[in-house]
Scaffold this motif. Structure first.
Motif, PDB file in Angstrom:
ATOM      1  N   PRO A   1     -49.382  -1.496 -10.412  1.00 48.34           N
ATOM      2  CA  PRO A   1     -50.066  -2.458 -11.121  1.00 48.34           C
ATOM      3  C   PRO A   1     -49.090  -3.802 -10.937  1.00 48.34           C
ATOM      4  O   PRO A   1     -47.970  -3.794 -10.974  1.00 48.34           O
ATOM      5  N   PRO A   2     -49.939  -4.892 -11.035  1.00 50.57           N
ATOM      6  CA  PRO A   2     -49.078  -6.244 -11.377  1.00 50.57           C
ATOM      7  C   PRO A   2     -48.142  -6.038 -12.541  1.00 50.57           C
ATOM      8  O   PRO A   2     -48.397  -5.404 -13.392  1.00 50.57           O
ATOM      9  N   PRO A   3     -47.007  -6.919 -12.336  1.00 48.63           N
ATOM     10  CA  PRO A   3     -46.038  -6.839 -13.560  1.00 48.63           C
ATOM     11  C   PRO A   3     -46.721  -7.231 -14.677  1.00 48.63           C
ATOM     12  O   PRO A   3     -47.656  -8.340 -15.020  1.00 48.63           O
ATOM     13  N   LEU A   4     -46.431  -6.618 -15.872  1.00 51.37           N
ATOM     14  CA  LEU A   4     -46.687  -6.799 -17.276  1.00 51.37           C
ATOM     15  C   LEU A   4     -46.341  -8.140 -17.733  1.00 51.37           C
ATOM     16  O   LEU A   4     -44.946  -8.475 -17.792  1.00 51.37           O
ATOM     17  N   ALA A   5     -47.106  -8.864 -18.230  1.00 50.91           N
ATOM     18  CA  ALA A   5     -46.615 -10.091 -18.746  1.00 50.91           C
ATOM     19  C   ALA A   5     -45.744  -9.636 -20.400  1.00 50.91           C
ATOM     20  O   ALA A   5     -45.990  -8.797 -20.862  1.00 50.91           O
ATOM     21  N   VAL A   6     -44.503 -10.879 -20.472  1.00 51.64           N
ATOM     22  CA  VAL A   6     -43.877 -10.331 -21.501  1.00 51.64           C
ATOM     23  C   VAL A   6     -44.717 -10.472 -22.958  1.00 51.64           C
ATOM     24  O   VAL A   6     -44.354  -9.653 -23.705  1.00 51.64           O
ATOM     25  N   ASP A   7     -45.405 -11.357 -23.080  1.00 45.65           N
ATOM     26  CA  ASP A   7     -46.166 -11.384 -24.265  1.00 45.65           C
ATOM     27  C   ASP A   7     -47.009 -10.437 -24.508  1.00 45.65           C
ATOM     28  O   ASP A   7     -47.268  -9.802 -25.696  1.00 45.65           O
TER      29      ASP A   7
END
Length: 496
Positions: free
Chosen positions: A472-478
């Motif tokens: 999966p694409p990297p998870l956003a910090v928010d």
């Protein structure tokens, strides 16, 4: 000035700067041997082999390079000599630890800043959308890997030889440790040394060596330089703090002492001489509980050894404020709270990428491999160790979660006997939550709890899981912070 590309060492050791003409020397911030700006053993020699922070940095750095943990072994323990009588095993381990642990003179020469450089030098030299700092926790590394960012510890563990030591003499251990801490701090004024004397988690080794948890009281210069060079503009920084407390003797001077630790699975009251649990632990370690006379405590609820110094947090806050990077604090009251919230986060992250999120791996201690978890599309739940209460927490979380189709369990044998460890039936009960597949690693279970298995055993098991690509694409910090709040607030997780 154009920065030369950086070639990381395949074993996670300090890398090399590479130009078009080839290798031109040690990378910035690395040192070999004794140099003008510091002396003493290298970071690889200083940080205790097999300690949580060391293993987690190695695992995180490998995952960010797309590499698994197949090359990570294990430290010397009593379990390495399973066929010998107890006295022979202790003598053999004492000789082995004598070669691995630092001498008193080496401990006095340790450069904590050099250790920080060794940690950051393990990571690929590229730009990152953030960073995770703080207490050592397996879920923190899984979180960092999902975000595509490095994880850096707020301290490290040292093991120093204790000639003529005794597992049942905590006062003598404290005196020896205070002397070591004083010599260490002459060249490292910005660290606090927490000494931990815990026969329940270290067995007979607690009488051969002393364990020092060295915690930075400011953000190390190596960390600041790394973050300045490697963070993208406005990239956030997450600071994770273990809020567990423990009775401590602290007379000032930068050295504090605690008998026992939360990771032992026992309570502070269990470390009194009249405790049946302590008598069992001391006897199995070759000591005599009648000699047990720990020093009085000065603080009944000080942060335990895995805590983060207030000065470290202040330093991180000041640095991020000056540089325009948001700082978010994540505080967990118990390790299982962060483990559960991160497992739920992974499930949502995988499902948002079109995966099932229905296959779980329950890791334990050093038995983890973040890259293989991501490669196989697994949901990771990390147990700090084999303590019965931690395994019970995993059971409760599974009981309240949406069922998983498969559950793989990797129980790390603690290597020493203790009444606080979970038995194999309890680990089997965790695996039984799988609807179709219920697997308990037989190699780890063989001879449990006094055998030992290397970190690479987790890699060997997880390599057999089917691929679930693409990653999966990297998870956003928010998005990660929102998931942690949603999944952990009710259990006491604080996200700010």
């Amino acid at each position: 000035m154009v920065e030369a590309p950086f070639e990381p060492h395949p074993d996670g050791k300090p890398g090399r700067v590479v130009s078009e003409r080839g290798t031109v020397g040690p990378g910035r911030g690395t040192r070999t041997g004794i140099t003008a700006d510091g002396a003493g053993p290298a970071g690889e020699r200083v940080v205790t082999s097999g300690s949580t922070a060391r293993v987690l940095v190695a695992a995180a750095a490998r995952a960010l390079r797309g590499v698994d943990c197949a090359d990570l072994s294990h430290p010397p323990t009593l379990a390495r000599f399973p066929g010998a009588p107890e006295a022979v095993r202790r003598a053999a381990v004492a000789r082995t630890v004598g070669r691995v642990a630092l001498s008193v003179d080496q401990a006095a020469e340790v450069d904590a800043e050099r250790v920080a450089r060794w940690f950051v030098d393990q990571y690929p030299r590229r730009r990152y959308p953030g960073a995770v700092l703080g207490s050592a926790h397996g879920a923190a590394v899984h979180l960092a890997v999902a975000l595509g960012v490095p994880w850096l510890p707020a301290g490290f563990e040292m093991t120093v030889r204790w000639t003529d030591g005794a597992v049942d003499h905590p006062r003598a251990a404290r005196e020896h440790g205070a002397n070591l801490a004083g010599r260490l701090q002459r060249g490292n004024a910005d660290v606090h040394v927490r000494q931990v004397h815990c026969p329940a988690s270290r067995g007979a080794l607690a009488g051969e060596t002393v364990t020092l948890a060295v915690r930075w009281q400011r953000l190390p210069c190596a960390y600041a330089r790394f973050l300045a060079a490697r963070l993208e503009p406005d990239a956030p920084v997450l600071l994770l703090r273990d809020a567990r407390t423990w009775p401590v003797r602290d007379d000032g001077g930068g050295h504090s002492f605690q008998v026992g630790c939360p990771a032992s699975g026992l309570d502070p009251v269990d470390f009194h001489a009249d405790s049946p649990a302590l008598r069992q632990v001391i006897r199995s370690a070759g000591g005599d509980c009648s000699h047990w006379d720990p020093p009085d405590v000065s603080s009944a609820r000080a942060l335990a050894e895995n805590g983060v110094e207030a000065g470290f947090e202040l330093g991180a806050r000041e640095w991020t404020g000056r540089r325009g990077h948001p700082l978010h604090r994540v505080v967990f009251p118990q390790p299982e709270v962060l483990s559960a919230a991160t497992a739920d986060l992974y499930r949502g992250w995988l499902r948002s990428a079109g995966k099932t999120g229905d296959r779980l791996v329950v890791e334990c201690g050093r038995l983890l491999d973040p890259w293989q978890v991501v490669r196989a599309g697994l949901v990771p739940y990390w147990c700090e160790n084999a303590a019965r209460r931690g395994v019970s927490a995993a059971e409760w979380w599974l009981a309240g979660s949406e069922p998983f189709t498969s559950v793989d369990v990797l129980p790390e044998p603690p290597g020493v006997p203790s009444p606080a460890w979970a038995g194999l039936p309890q680990w089997l009960a965790v695996a039984a939550f799988g609807r179709r597949r219920r697997a308990l690693d037989r190699t780890a279970a063989r001879g449990y709890p006094v055998t030992s298995v290397p970190t690479r055993r987790a890699t060997e098991v997880l390599r057999n899981q089917p691929y679930d690509l693409p990653v999966p694409p990297p998870l956003a910090v928010d998005a990660a912070l929102a998931a942690l709040r949603a999944n952990g607030t009710a259990q006491g997780l604080l996200v700010g």
